[in-house]
Design a protein around this motif. Structure first.
Motif, PDB file in Angstrom:
ATOM      1  N   LEU A  70       0.853  -1.181   0.000  1.00 56.15           N
ATOM      2  CA  LEU A  70       0.000   0.000   0.000  1.00 56.15           C
ATOM      3  C   LEU A  70       0.892   1.234   0.000  1.00 56.15           C
ATOM      4  O   LEU A  70       1.529   1.550   1.006  1.00 56.15           O
ATOM      5  N   SER A  71       0.946   1.922  -1.124  1.00 52.98           N
ATOM      6  CA  SER A  71       1.907   3.008  -1.283  1.00 52.98           C
ATOM      7  C   SER A  71       1.180   4.325  -1.515  1.00 52.98           C
ATOM      8  O   SER A  71       0.337   4.433  -2.404  1.00 52.98           O
ATOM      9  N   ASN A  74       2.207  10.499   2.729  1.00 55.24           N
ATOM     10  CA  ASN A  74       2.073  10.700   4.168  1.00 55.24           C
ATOM     11  C   ASN A  74       2.678  12.072   4.491  1.00 55.24           C
ATOM     12  O   ASN A  74       3.588  12.203   5.290  1.00 55.24           O
ATOM     13  N   ASN A  80      -2.562  10.595   5.749  1.00 53.65           N
ATOM     14  CA  ASN A  80      -1.773   9.371   5.687  1.00 53.65           C
ATOM     15  C   ASN A  80      -2.508   8.363   4.814  1.00 53.65           C
ATOM     16  O   ASN A  80      -3.344   7.603   5.291  1.00 53.65           O
ATOM     17  N   PRO A  82      -1.394   5.560   3.109  1.00 52.26           N
ATOM     18  CA  PRO A  82      -1.184   4.130   3.357  1.00 52.26           C
ATOM     19  C   PRO A  82      -1.936   3.627   4.588  1.00 52.26           C
ATOM     20  O   PRO A  82      -2.526   2.537   4.552  1.00 52.26           O
ATOM     21  N   MET A  83      -1.920   4.390   5.679  1.00 51.67           N
ATOM     22  CA  MET A  83      -2.608   3.943   6.886  1.00 51.67           C
ATOM     23  C   MET A  83      -4.123   3.893   6.682  1.00 51.67           C
ATOM     24  O   MET A  83      -4.807   2.987   7.168  1.00 51.67           O
ATOM     25  N   TRP A  86      -4.823   0.814   4.771  1.00 51.05           N
ATOM     26  CA  TRP A  86      -4.664  -0.341   5.656  1.00 51.05           C
ATOM     27  C   TRP A  86      -5.912  -0.540   6.516  1.00 51.05           C
ATOM     28  O   TRP A  86      -6.416  -1.666   6.630  1.00 51.05           O
ATOM     29  N   GLN A  96      -3.880  -8.196   8.412  1.00 46.94           N
ATOM     30  CA  GLN A  96      -2.772  -7.248   8.382  1.00 46.94           C
ATOM     31  C   GLN A  96      -1.466  -7.874   7.915  1.00 46.94           C
ATOM     32  O   GLN A  96      -0.608  -7.182   7.368  1.00 46.94           O
ATOM     33  N   LEU A 101       3.046  -1.300   4.271  1.00 43.47           N
ATOM     34  CA  LEU A 101       2.792   0.119   4.034  1.00 43.47           C
ATOM     35  C   LEU A 101       4.059   0.822   3.555  1.00 43.47           C
ATOM     36  O   LEU A 101       5.128   0.657   4.144  1.00 43.47           O
ATOM     37  N   TYR A 103       5.168   4.614   3.046  1.00 45.08           N
ATOM     38  CA  TYR A 103       4.726   5.967   3.370  1.00 45.08           C
ATOM     39  C   TYR A 103       5.330   7.038   2.458  1.00 45.08           C
ATOM     40  O   TYR A 103       5.034   8.223   2.641  1.00 45.08           O
TER      41      TYR A 103
END
Length: 208
Positions: A70-71, A74, A80, A82-83, A86, A96, A101, A103
């Protein structure tokens, strides 16, 4: 005419590696999911974002990938990508341990350079909208990353004229970045290893 010619080069050289739907996407160890804003400027959820996550989750359920990278951006503590991806993929029942991730995916170029040089990805499925895939695949080719495209179709928000014009210009600029100006990623950093979780076996289908 130059912009048109460069666009034709990008599209024609990559079109054979873009699947017609997630159901026909090839299997690769890593699926690279490109970040974008989860919300629209005027409010509401971004359907392009939703389509990318729906497609990534489907690839996981179909056992087509063993890791989702996941790019995204951030840029501040309050933004953010990627977060956010996620968390939303967790809500789509993706465990998970199947997600990594990145960032520093500030652009399509940065995402692919880092996937190849930082995370050691040699083969990947690229997950993004059909109009974005030719540029992403073209960059991957030049970097030596063996990639195929899995389309994330945003049914409720097709690509408009303004978006397509921006993409046409971005494709032309990408050719310059790769062949003329020697573009470098904003941040590379030390190498990182992707986990290699073992996917559950797909039960064989017995004949009647």
């Amino acid at each position: 005419m130059i912009v048109v010619g460069l666009n034709l080069w990008v599209v024609m050289s990559t079109r054979d590696r873009i699947a017609s739907s997630p159901l026909t996407c090839e299997s690769r160890e890593v699926g690279i999911v490109f970040g974008t804003s989860h919300g629209l400027v005027g409010g509401g959820r971004n359907p392009h974002y939703q389509a990318r996550l729906d497609t990534a989750a489907q690839l996981y359920r179909l056992h087509r990938v063993s890791n989702l990278l996941l790019s995204g951006d951030n840029r501040t503590r309050y933004y953010n990508e990627p977060m956010t991806m996620w968390r939303d993929l967790r809500d789509r029942n993706v465990p998970q341990q199947f997600m990594t991730l990145d960032y520093a995916g500030f652009s399509t170029f940065d995402t692919l350079v880092r996937a190849h040089k930082v995370f050691g990805v040699d083969q990947a499925v690229l997950v993004t909208q059909p109009w974005h895939l030719p540029r992403a695949l073209f960059i991957a080719d030049v970097l030596g990353l063996d990639a195929v495209g899995c389309p994330a179709v945003s049914e409720r928000r097709p690509a408009g004229l303004r978006l397509m014009l921006r993409e046409w210009l971005a494709r032309a600029a990408t050719v310059g970045d790769l062949y003329l100006w020697g573009r470098k990623p904003r941040f590379l950093g030390p190498a990182e290893r992707l986990p290699t979780p073992v996917l559950p076996a797909v039960p064989a289908v017995s004949g009647s």
